[in-house]
Design an enzyme around this catalytic site. Sequence first.
Site, PDB file in Angstrom:
ATOM      1  N   THR A 136       0.839  -1.203   0.000  1.00  0.00           N
ATOM      2  CA  THR A 136       0.000   0.000   0.000  1.00  0.00           C
ATOM      3  C   THR A 136       0.874   1.253   0.000  1.00  0.00           C
ATOM      4  OG1 THR A 136      -1.561  -1.232   1.379  1.00  0.00           O
ATOM      5  CG2 THR A 136      -1.964   1.105   1.152  1.00  0.00           C
ATOM      6  N   ARG A 144       7.758  -2.714   2.881  1.00  0.00           N
ATOM      7  CA  ARG A 144       7.922  -2.829   4.331  1.00  0.00           C
ATOM      8  C   ARG A 144       8.254  -4.262   4.689  1.00  0.00           C
ATOM      9  NH1 ARG A 144       3.118   1.098   6.683  1.00  0.00           N
ATOM     10  NH2 ARG A 144       3.594   2.739   5.196  1.00  0.00           N
ATOM     11  N   SER A 189       6.284   3.831   8.622  1.00  0.00           N
ATOM     12  CA  SER A 189       5.130   4.606   9.053  1.00  0.00           C
ATOM     13  C   SER A 189       4.598   4.234  10.432  1.00  0.00           C
ATOM     14  CB  SER A 189       4.046   4.482   7.989  1.00  0.00           C
ATOM     15  OG  SER A 189       3.105   5.485   8.144  1.00  0.00           O
ATOM     16  N   HIS A 190       3.384   3.699  10.489  1.00  0.00           N
ATOM     17  CA  HIS A 190       2.766   3.426  11.788  1.00  0.00           C
ATOM     18  C   HIS A 190       3.227   2.083  12.357  1.00  0.00           C
ATOM     19  CE1 HIS A 190       0.413   1.382   8.777  1.00  0.00           C
ATOM     20  NE2 HIS A 190      -0.013   0.564   9.717  1.00  0.00           N
ATOM     21  N   LYS A 193      10.244   3.889   0.514  1.00  0.00           N
ATOM     22  CA  LYS A 193       9.205   4.287  -0.427  1.00  0.00           C
ATOM     23  C   LYS A 193       9.778   5.300  -1.407  1.00  0.00           C
ATOM     24  CE  LYS A 193       5.876   7.036   1.124  1.00  0.00           C
ATOM     25  NZ  LYS A 193       4.581   7.612   1.544  1.00  0.00           N
ATOM     26  N   ASP A 237       1.709   9.752  13.770  1.00  0.00           N
ATOM     27  CA  ASP A 237       2.345   8.429  13.676  1.00  0.00           C
ATOM     28  C   ASP A 237       3.850   8.510  13.431  1.00  0.00           C
ATOM     29  OD1 ASP A 237       2.285   9.263  11.027  1.00  0.00           O
ATOM     30  OD2 ASP A 237       2.009   7.215  10.268  1.00  0.00           O
ATOM     31  N   ASP A 240       5.895   8.431  10.884  1.00  0.00           N
ATOM     32  CA  ASP A 240       6.458   9.330   9.875  1.00  0.00           C
ATOM     33  C   ASP A 240       5.694  10.647   9.758  1.00  0.00           C
ATOM     34  OD1 ASP A 240       4.293   7.915   8.811  1.00  0.00           O
ATOM     35  OD2 ASP A 240       5.028   8.129   6.757  1.00  0.00           O
ATOM     36  N   ASP A 257       2.541  11.420   9.026  1.00  0.00           N
ATOM     37  CA  ASP A 257       1.482  11.707   8.052  1.00  0.00           C
ATOM     38  C   ASP A 257       0.082  11.389   8.579  1.00  0.00           C
ATOM     39  OD1 ASP A 257       1.817   8.985   7.925  1.00  0.00           O
ATOM     40  OD2 ASP A 257       2.139   8.884   5.752  1.00  0.00           O
ATOM     41  N   ARG A 258      -0.006  10.694   9.716  1.00  0.00           N
ATOM     42  CA  ARG A 258      -1.336  10.403  10.270  1.00  0.00           C
ATOM     43  C   ARG A 258      -1.645  11.323  11.445  1.00  0.00           C
ATOM     44  NH1 ARG A 258      -2.670   4.026  10.359  1.00  0.00           N
ATOM     45  NH2 ARG A 258      -1.769   3.514   8.326  1.00  0.00           N
ATOM     46  N   GLU A 316      -8.445   9.384   4.539  1.00  0.00           N
ATOM     47  CA  GLU A 316      -8.653   7.955   4.713  1.00  0.00           C
ATOM     48  C   GLU A 316      -9.088   7.686   6.145  1.00  0.00           C
ATOM     49  OE1 GLU A 316      -6.086   5.205   2.250  1.00  0.00           O
ATOM     50  OE2 GLU A 316      -4.606   6.547   3.104  1.00  0.00           O
ATOM     51  N   GLU A 317      -9.837   6.609   6.311  1.00  0.00           N
ATOM     52  CA  GLU A 317     -10.315   6.246   7.644  1.00  0.00           C
ATOM     53  C   GLU A 317      -9.177   5.891   8.597  1.00  0.00           C
ATOM     54  OE1 GLU A 317      -9.756   3.007   8.783  1.00  0.00           O
ATOM     55  OE2 GLU A 317      -8.754   2.700   6.845  1.00  0.00           O
ATOM     56  N   LYS A 369      -0.471  12.530   2.930  1.00  0.00           N
ATOM     57  CA  LYS A 369      -1.298  12.946   4.042  1.00  0.00           C
ATOM     58  C   LYS A 369      -0.401  13.662   5.054  1.00  0.00           C
ATOM     59  CE  LYS A 369      -1.328   8.212   5.922  1.00  0.00           C
ATOM     60  NZ  LYS A 369      -0.940   7.195   4.951  1.00  0.00           N
TER      61      LYS A 369
HETATM   62  C1  VG1 Z   1      -2.853   1.250   5.773  1.00  0.00           C
HETATM   63  C2  VG1 Z   1      -4.111   2.088   5.749  1.00  0.00           C
HETATM   64  C3  VG1 Z   1      -4.128   2.995   4.541  1.00  0.00           C
HETATM   65  C4  VG1 Z   1      -2.855   3.856   4.531  1.00  0.00           C
HETATM   66  C5  VG1 Z   1      -1.631   2.966   4.600  1.00  0.00           C
HETATM   67  C6  VG1 Z   1      -0.360   3.749   4.721  1.00  0.00           C
HETATM   68  O1  VG1 Z   1      -2.825   0.414   4.641  1.00  0.00           O
HETATM   69  O2  VG1 Z   1      -5.252   1.260   5.745  1.00  0.00           O
HETATM   70  O3  VG1 Z   1      -5.283   3.791   4.567  1.00  0.00           O
HETATM   71  O4  VG1 Z   1      -2.800   4.630   3.359  1.00  0.00           O
HETATM   72  O5  VG1 Z   1      -1.720   2.113   5.746  1.00  0.00           O
HETATM   73  O6  VG1 Z   1      -0.389   4.610   5.817  1.00  0.00           O
HETATM   74  P1  VG1 Z   1      -3.231  -1.141   4.716  1.00  0.00           P
HETATM   75  O7  VG1 Z   1      -2.976  -1.683   3.347  1.00  0.00           O
HETATM   76  O8  VG1 Z   1      -2.414  -1.762   5.788  1.00  0.00           O
HETATM   77  O9  VG1 Z   1      -4.675  -1.154   5.087  1.00  0.00           O
HETATM   78  V1  VG1 Z   1       1.063   4.955   6.613  1.00  0.00           V
HETATM   79  O10 VG1 Z   1       0.779   6.258   7.675  1.00  0.00           O
HETATM   80  O11 VG1 Z   1       1.404   3.489   7.238  1.00  0.00           O
HETATM   81  O12 VG1 Z   1       2.044   5.422   5.320  1.00  0.00           O
HETATM   82 CO    CO Z   2       2.400   7.182   8.280  1.00  0.00          CO
END
Ligand code: VG1
Ligand code: CO
Length: 543
Positions: free
Chosen positions: A18, A22, A113-114, A126, A277, A279, A281-282, A363-364, A376
């Site tokens: 996504t 990772r 990221s998270h 990325k 989070d 990085d 962006d959340r 995004e949710e 984001k």
């Molecule tokens: C998750 C979230 C998605 C987000 C992605 C990257 O992906 O659901 O909405 O864009 O993480 O966010 P997935 O495929 O695990 O559902 V971040 O802040 O980790 O770059």
């Molecule tokens: Co992030």
Amino acid sequence: MTRTVVATTPIEGQKPGTSGLRKKTPVFMQPHYLENFVQSIFNATGGAEGKTYVLGGDGRYFNDRAAQVILRMAAANGAKKVIVGVNALLSTPAASNLIRKRKTDGGIIMSASHNPGGPTEDFGVKFNSDNGGPAPEGITDKIFAETRSLSEYVICESHDLDLSAPGMTTLYGMEIEVVDPVVDYHLMMEEIFDFEAIRTLFASGFTLRFDAMHAVTGPYAKAILEGSLGAPEGSVVNAVPSPDFGGGHPDPNPIWAKPLMDLMFSGDAPDFGAASDGDGDRNMIVGRNAYVTPSDSLAVLAANATLVPGYKGGLKGVARSMPTSRALDRVAEALGIGCYETPTGWKFFGNLLDAGRATLCGEESAGTGSDHVREKDGLWAVLFWLNVLAVRQQSVAEIMADHWAKYGRNYYSRHDFEAVDSDAAHGLMQALRTRLPNLPGREVEGMTIEAADEFAYDDPVDGSRSEGQGIRILFKCGGRIVFRLSGTGTEGATLRVYLEKVETNAAALQDNPQNALSGIAAAADSLAEIRARTGRNAPDVIT
Ligand code: VG1
Ligand code: CO
């Protein structure tokens, strides 16, 4: 200094998900692993010769070592210049801003990221394109194809470069500019938001707790919220980025940011709480006794956008990922603007933003952003809320109640089943897929299914099609269930179940979401046989 051509062989599984590639950190630290992927990025994008890049990461374990390798490889590949944050730190939105502002050919962001960080946790890389956004699928597919045929990479030998302070240096003829990671981002925020109004808000005694979760946003939040806007010192907590995020999970949701949630629901709660989070962006937004779901937050920001100087001319359109609740759609309808529904992942918003079709996106999963960058942006969302609060002079709870009274409430929750056996998770999705044609008309938990399909997206700008983007079950009553498998996990499979129910009855707008959604959740289990197939009795994470 010498440039070395290193023979290598393709490494299995270097498929970007996504949001980039990772993997567990020890996987990334294997011989050639990082190098193969970085060389594949260069090869898949026409080579690095003469190009300029931005480089930075969220400071997790291996960030510093990986940065040295990437710089040596960029130099060996003939890049003209790399702009890198001090100590190779850059939040994702700050990296996106630098790529755009400095008109570079792209950037490499080192982050998972998270996901947690550390020697046994996760690392990621990325590639972002010259628009500042995550490379679209067309490019990530090419990168993956390169990883499968790679036979060599190039790197030059050198001592570690000193990245500890801003300045210029060169490596094998390549310029390296080390920049303060915060300055340009700070300037951009000042251009968008009414800093004076927010300063007045803090001066009047308004209180804030921002939890940086030991991640990259700490220095940004300190400089902007405390330094520039006058939030009392100590308003920003866990502000020093650490390689393992203080042993925590840098995902701003009610589970992983529990100390903040506990505070916001206690007698000592400040007026406003927020977290971001790994990085940066959340974002998580929480008022006193009032948690704001990311889907609702997006809708509220859209509805109040003209209160912010940067958006006072109105929004061109809005966009949300498919699993994100349809609260945004109601606002768009009221504003008479377009509302786009894209697959999960920020890369799908890039074309809409570039083409001027959307101004706000979200995004949710706690991601909100706008056309100011192509990622984001966590702190931006927090400043947006502060600007709205400063203008409206109401509490978060009042703003939410007002919003729901006007638009109705989309009760929303995501249930995650993590590290599920991969075959079981794929089996569950496949079984649902097979049954889709037979579902419409069926009754589950007293609700009738109106439609059921697997989401596919046709990009209205470049015409590309992305299939297999989540299974949706829509009920006649307006409720919805979405099933998808995560594309960011590094262990087994993560099943995400997104639950939504629309409520317009004024007397039922203040229910507990899990309560309001219990029928929808039961329907999800009965349709997908979650318990039976995964062996799990309850979700690991509820957001
Ligand atoms: C998750 C979230 C998605 C987000 C992605 C990257 O992906 O659901 O909405 O864009 O993480 O966010 P997935 O495929 O695990 O559902 V971040 O802040 O980790 O770059
Ligand atoms: Co992030």
